[in-house]
Scaffold this motif. Structure first.
Motif, PDB file in Angstrom:
ATOM      1  N   SER A 167      35.815  54.378  44.614  1.00  0.00           N
ATOM      2  CA  SER A 167      34.756  54.278  45.479  1.00  0.00           C
ATOM      3  C   SER A 167      34.887  53.429  46.151  1.00  0.00           C
ATOM      4  N   GLY A 168      36.254  53.158  46.765  1.00  0.00           N
ATOM      5  CA  GLY A 168      36.596  51.722  47.603  1.00  0.00           C
ATOM      6  C   GLY A 168      37.140  50.597  47.578  1.00  0.00           C
ATOM      7  N   ASN A 169      37.174  49.284  48.149  1.00  0.00           N
ATOM      8  CA  ASN A 169      37.249  47.986  47.996  1.00  0.00           C
ATOM      9  C   ASN A 169      35.793  47.542  47.804  1.00  0.00           C
ATOM     10  N   VAL A 170      36.090  46.397  47.354  1.00  0.00           N
ATOM     11  CA  VAL A 170      34.606  45.708  47.253  1.00  0.00           C
ATOM     12  C   VAL A 170      34.522  44.267  47.108  1.00  0.00           C
ATOM     13  N   VAL A 171      33.892  43.812  47.975  1.00  0.00           N
ATOM     14  CA  VAL A 171      33.324  41.920  47.696  1.00  0.00           C
ATOM     15  C   VAL A 171      32.062  41.968  47.125  1.00  0.00           C
ATOM     16  N   ALA A 172      32.396  41.274  46.002  1.00  0.00           N
ATOM     17  CA  ALA A 172      31.867  40.694  45.636  1.00  0.00           C
ATOM     18  C   ALA A 172      31.142  39.292  46.047  1.00  0.00           C
ATOM     19  N   GLY A 173      29.280  38.691  46.131  1.00  0.00           N
ATOM     20  CA  GLY A 173      29.238  37.850  46.306  1.00  0.00           C
ATOM     21  C   GLY A 173      28.024  36.812  45.686  1.00  0.00           C
ATOM     22  N   SER A 174      28.448  36.329  45.140  1.00  0.00           N
ATOM     23  CA  SER A 174      27.122  36.045  44.211  1.00  0.00           C
ATOM     24  C   SER A 174      26.871  33.732  44.272  1.00  0.00           C
ATOM     25  N   TRP A 175      25.555  33.446  44.342  1.00  0.00           N
ATOM     26  CA  TRP A 175      25.438  31.962  44.263  1.00  0.00           C
ATOM     27  C   TRP A 175      26.628  30.851  43.334  1.00  0.00           C
ATOM     28  N   HIS A 176      26.948  30.493  43.937  1.00  0.00           N
ATOM     29  CA  HIS A 176      27.931  29.222  42.946  1.00  0.00           C
ATOM     30  C   HIS A 176      27.124  28.935  42.252  1.00  0.00           C
ATOM     31  N   ARG A 177      26.021  29.041  41.849  1.00  0.00           N
ATOM     32  CA  ARG A 177      25.753  27.996  40.654  1.00  0.00           C
ATOM     33  C   ARG A 177      26.504  29.334  39.487  1.00  0.00           C
ATOM     34  N   HIS A 178      26.902  30.236  39.868  1.00  0.00           N
ATOM     35  CA  HIS A 178      27.109  31.400  39.333  1.00  0.00           C
ATOM     36  C   HIS A 178      28.628  31.874  38.188  1.00  0.00           C
ATOM     37  N   ALA A 179      28.720  31.085  39.601  1.00  0.00           N
ATOM     38  CA  ALA A 179      30.645  31.337  39.764  1.00  0.00           C
ATOM     39  C   ALA A 179      31.545  31.369  37.876  1.00  0.00           C
ATOM     40  N   ILE A 180      31.644  30.324  37.582  1.00  0.00           N
ATOM     41  CA  ILE A 180      32.612  30.035  36.484  1.00  0.00           C
ATOM     42  C   ILE A 180      32.407  31.315  35.720  1.00  0.00           C
ATOM     43  N   PHE A 181      30.990  31.221  35.624  1.00  0.00           N
ATOM     44  CA  PHE A 181      31.016  32.682  33.967  1.00  0.00           C
ATOM     45  C   PHE A 181      31.741  34.171  34.651  1.00  0.00           C
ATOM     46  N   LEU A 182      31.067  34.285  35.910  1.00  0.00           N
ATOM     47  CA  LEU A 182      30.890  35.299  36.279  1.00  0.00           C
ATOM     48  C   LEU A 182      33.013  35.735  36.878  1.00  0.00           C
ATOM     49  N   PHE A 183      33.855  34.120  37.330  1.00  0.00           N
ATOM     50  CA  PHE A 183      35.236  34.749  37.361  1.00  0.00           C
ATOM     51  C   PHE A 183      36.102  34.526  36.432  1.00  0.00           C
ATOM     52  N   TYR A 184      35.380  34.771  35.199  1.00  0.00           N
ATOM     53  CA  TYR A 184      36.482  34.444  34.073  1.00  0.00           C
ATOM     54  C   TYR A 184      35.722  36.372  33.655  1.00  0.00           C
ATOM     55  N   PHE A 185      34.192  37.038  33.857  1.00  0.00           N
ATOM     56  CA  PHE A 185      34.033  38.077  33.216  1.00  0.00           C
ATOM     57  C   PHE A 185      34.950  39.192  34.038  1.00  0.00           C
TER      58      PHE A 185
ATOM     59  N   ARG B  55      47.386  49.474  49.290  1.00  0.00           N
ATOM     60  CA  ARG B  55      46.957  51.406  48.496  1.00  0.00           C
ATOM     61  C   ARG B  55      46.118  51.369  47.422  1.00  0.00           C
ATOM     62  N   GLU B  56      46.079  51.006  46.111  1.00  0.00           N
ATOM     63  CA  GLU B  56      45.341  50.697  45.206  1.00  0.00           C
ATOM     64  C   GLU B  56      44.239  50.028  45.187  1.00  0.00           C
ATOM     65  N   LYS B  57      42.727  50.340  44.649  1.00  0.00           N
ATOM     66  CA  LYS B  57      41.510  49.650  44.838  1.00  0.00           C
ATOM     67  C   LYS B  57      41.196  48.080  44.663  1.00  0.00           C
ATOM     68  N   ARG B  58      40.981  47.498  45.715  1.00  0.00           N
ATOM     69  CA  ARG B  58      40.981  46.041  45.280  1.00  0.00           C
ATOM     70  C   ARG B  58      39.743  45.452  45.393  1.00  0.00           C
ATOM     71  N   LEU B  59      39.635  44.114  44.700  1.00  0.00           N
ATOM     72  CA  LEU B  59      38.372  43.237  44.516  1.00  0.00           C
ATOM     73  C   LEU B  59      38.580  42.468  45.163  1.00  0.00           C
TER      74      LEU B  59
ATOM     75  N   LEU C 264      39.582  43.527  35.014  1.00  0.00           N
ATOM     76  CA  LEU C 264      39.401  44.697  36.255  1.00  0.00           C
ATOM     77  C   LEU C 264      41.019  44.581  36.500  1.00  0.00           C
ATOM     78  N   GLY C 265      40.908  45.355  38.078  1.00  0.00           N
ATOM     79  CA  GLY C 265      41.976  45.617  38.445  1.00  0.00           C
ATOM     80  C   GLY C 265      42.436  44.936  39.746  1.00  0.00           C
ATOM     81  N   PRO C 266      43.334  45.465  40.500  1.00  0.00           N
ATOM     82  CA  PRO C 266      43.601  43.955  41.164  1.00  0.00           C
ATOM     83  C   PRO C 266      42.502  42.771  41.930  1.00  0.00           C
TER      84      PRO C 266
END
Length: 234
Positions: A49-67, A122-126, A71-73
């Motif tokens: 599906s192509g590379n992804v830049v995922a954005g959230s508010w800082h409030r959410h960052a700790i759990f999303l970091f773990y979640f 070469r691979e999908k990156r996030l 995933l891949g690279p």
């Protein structure tokens, strides 16, 4: 790391090891419900599906970091500060590639390095980071991650999370939340956006305003679903 003694390095590594294992034990008890799962499956788990830049508010960052640890690279932008060194080591333990810098320290160099990271593989990156960090104001989007998505040709995916029972750091500028053990977290994803590389300043500013509004909409949505009011629990 040239400014750290060998004692500092050992202390950092031990602290990072203990922190990662604590996080795994703690967050491993948390149930996760994903809204808008088609976006998650296609843009985060589909290799084509192509590379992804995922954005959230800082409030959410700790759990999303773990979640996103499974995933891949994955790249993540982290401050060059001494506190950032510990975060970078934790990130490495969770499978991330830290790119050092922030809006206040080394931001231009870090942005350039992250563009290279996304475009060189070469691979999908996030990659992802809080788009109102590192110092706020809360829930006001800064342009760095949108610039990254535009310059790297990546999808920008807005996201938010909330929880049924959370701890709120009420003195933190962003009111950071962390789910309590054996609670439930709800994560929602907005529709991916591809920002044209030839966008005018006016078009780019409008896209950023729309993304900010979407991030706030998602945040309010998951808060309502979880019954979270922003008032810290006793």
């Amino acid at each position: 790391m040239n400014n750290f003694s060998w004692k500092d390095r050992i202390k950092l590594e031990v602290t990072a090891f203990l922190a990662v294992n604590l996080v795994r034990l703690w967050f491993g008890t948390v149930r996760v419900e994903i809204l808008n799962r088609p976006v998650y499956e296609k843009y985060f788990r589909d290799e084509h599906s192509g590379n992804v830049v995922a954005g959230s508010w800082h409030r959410h960052a700790i759990f999303l970091f773990y979640f996103f640890r499974t995933l891949g690279p994955r790249g993540i932008m982290i401050s060059r500060s001494r506190d950032g060194e510990l975060t970078a080591r934790i990130a490495e333990h969770l499978g991330y590639t830290p790119v050092r810098g922030s809006s206040s320290k080394g931001g231009i160099q870090a942005l350039s390095a992250m563009v290279d990271y996304l475009k060189d593989g070469r691979e999908k990156r996030l990659c992802g980071t809080a788009v109102d960090g590192p110092r706020g104001p809360a829930r006001k989007m800064k342009k760095g991650m949108a610039v990254l998505a535009m310059q790297s040709g990546s999808w920008f995916v807005p996201m938010a999370c909330s929880g049924t029972r959370v701890m709120t750091f009420k003195r933190a500028w962003d009111k950071t939340i962390i789910p309590k053990p054996f609670s439930k977290v709800v994560i929602d994803f907005g529709e991916p956006v591809k920002i044209p590389e030839d966008a005018t300043d006016e078009q780019f500013a409008r896209i950023c305003r729309d993304l900010e509004a979407e991030l706030n909409r998602l945040t309010d949505k998951v808060d309502r679903k979880c019954g979270y009011t922003g008032v810290p629990e006793d």
